[in-house]
Scaffold this active site. Structure first.
Site, mmCIF file in Angstrom:
data_model
loop_
_atom_site.group_PDB
_atom_site.id
_atom_site.type_symbol
_atom_site.label_atom_id
_atom_site.label_comp_id
_atom_site.label_asym_id
_atom_site.label_seq_id
_atom_site.Cartn_x
_atom_site.Cartn_y
_atom_site.Cartn_z
ATOM 1 C CE LYS A 14 -2.388 -1.130 3.772
ATOM 2 N NZ LYS A 14 -1.872 -2.476 4.136
ATOM 3 N NE ARG A 89 -4.700 -1.809 10.275
ATOM 4 C CZ ARG A 89 -3.676 -1.145 9.735
ATOM 5 N NH1 ARG A 89 -3.813 0.093 9.340
ATOM 6 N NH2 ARG A 89 -2.512 -1.741 9.593
ATOM 7 N NE ARG A 128 6.753 -2.734 6.321
ATOM 8 C CZ ARG A 128 5.415 -2.764 6.326
ATOM 9 N NH1 ARG A 128 4.740 -2.220 5.340
ATOM 10 N NH2 ARG A 128 4.755 -3.339 7.314
ATOM 11 N NE ARG A 134 5.767 -0.368 10.212
ATOM 12 C CZ ARG A 134 4.580 -0.481 9.611
ATOM 13 N NH1 ARG A 134 4.416 -0.005 8.395
ATOM 14 N NH2 ARG A 134 3.583 -1.082 10.214
ATOM 15 N NE ARG A 146 1.890 -5.131 11.547
ATOM 16 C CZ ARG A 146 3.047 -4.973 10.894
ATOM 17 N NH1 ARG A 146 4.160 -5.498 11.383
ATOM 18 N NH2 ARG A 146 3.078 -4.305 9.782
HETATM 19 P P1 AMP Z 1 0.230 0.373 9.308
HETATM 20 O O1 AMP Z 1 1.357 1.334 9.121
HETATM 21 O O2 AMP Z 1 -0.993 0.728 8.508
HETATM 22 O O3 AMP Z 1 0.653 -1.060 9.122
HETATM 23 O O4 AMP Z 1 -0.234 0.505 10.839
HETATM 24 C C1 AMP Z 1 0.653 0.195 11.899
HETATM 25 C C2 AMP Z 1 -0.131 0.036 13.181
HETATM 26 O O5 AMP Z 1 -0.814 1.257 13.505
HETATM 27 C C3 AMP Z 1 -1.228 -1.023 13.147
HETATM 28 O O6 AMP Z 1 -0.745 -2.332 13.406
HETATM 29 C C4 AMP Z 1 -2.149 -0.514 14.256
HETATM 30 O O7 AMP Z 1 -1.611 -0.792 15.534
HETATM 31 C C5 AMP Z 1 -2.095 0.992 14.066
HETATM 32 N N1 AMP Z 1 -3.125 1.456 13.122
HETATM 33 C C6 AMP Z 1 -2.928 2.039 11.905
HETATM 34 N N2 AMP Z 1 -4.089 2.339 11.307
HETATM 35 C C7 AMP Z 1 -5.066 1.922 12.157
HETATM 36 C C8 AMP Z 1 -6.496 1.932 12.105
HETATM 37 N N3 AMP Z 1 -7.167 2.415 11.026
HETATM 38 N N4 AMP Z 1 -7.169 1.436 13.166
HETATM 39 C C9 AMP Z 1 -6.526 0.964 14.238
HETATM 40 N N5 AMP Z 1 -5.188 0.892 14.349
HETATM 41 C C10 AMP Z 1 -4.446 1.377 13.312
#
Ligand code: AMP
Length: 195
Positions: A14, A89, A128, A134, A146
């Protein structure tokens, strides 16, 4: 304004695709994950609360991310629209987004969904981890949580958006390296040009 959702499991590509899409369509990229990591880096109260959840691979509360999205919609005016990455999400977040858009007299332009098999997710995220460092990419049990969270809470959105006639799915695994990324990108352009 256009409102696109970039959807898919962790590691689907993404963030990688978002860079080109925002440029081609003059969109503001809003990654809730990036915003949350920024809050953690800045040491804000929100960041402190979110850190443990993110490090464990769990979701932060719906209200927190819904507030971020509303805030972004109110802030950025000088664009053709928004590309939401990592939001919504949960069904609750998707319903909140529909309400936010309805209140503005707007509607969702489309969901761009990148699909990759679970087996590919681990390889992508391990790669990554080396490039970006990260925290939540470092441990296998966090990656697994996740993936499990995606299947349990996020995957139901596919039906939700199919029912609204907004769902567009793409194969996110079109071969290795830059060439594979480019093939995915071109296939998205073909659809997004029409939306
Ligand atoms: P990402 O960078 O999108 O993989 O998000 C990393 C982490 O941020 C996720 O594993 C969640 O802990 C939190 N997070 C990001 N977006 C959301 C969302 N829309 N709802 C809840 N938690 C989120």
């Amino acid at each position: 304004m256009k409102y696109f959702i970039l959807f898919g499991p962790p590691g689907a590509g993404k963030g990688t695709q978002a860079v080109a899409l925002v440029e081609r369509y003059n969109l503001k990229h809003i990654s809730t994950g990036d915003v949350l990591r920024g809050e953690i880096a800045a040491g804000t109260e929100l960041g402190k609360k979110a850190k443990a959840l993110i490090d464990a691979g769990s979701l932060v509360p719906d209200e927190v991310v819904e507030g971020m999205i509303e805030n972004a919609f109110n802030t950025y005016k000088d664009v053709n629209g928004f590309l939401l990455d990592g939001f919504p999400r949960t069904i609750k977040q998707a319903e909140a987004l529909n309400e936010m858009l309805a209140k503005r007299g707007e509607e969702l332009s489309g969901v761009i969904s990148l699909m990759i098999p679970d087996e590919t997710i681990f390889a992508r995220i391990r790669h990554r981890a080396e490039v970006e460092g990260r925290q939540d990419d470092m441990k296998d049990e966090v990656i697994q949580n996740r993936i499990d969270t995606y299947h349990a809470k996020t995957e139901p959105l596919i039906e939700f958006y199919k029912n609204l006639g907004k769902y567009h799915e793409f194969n996110g695994d079109r071969g290795p390296g830059a060439e594979g990324i480019e093939k995915v990108r071109q296939s998205i352009y073909v659809e997004m040009d029409k939306l």
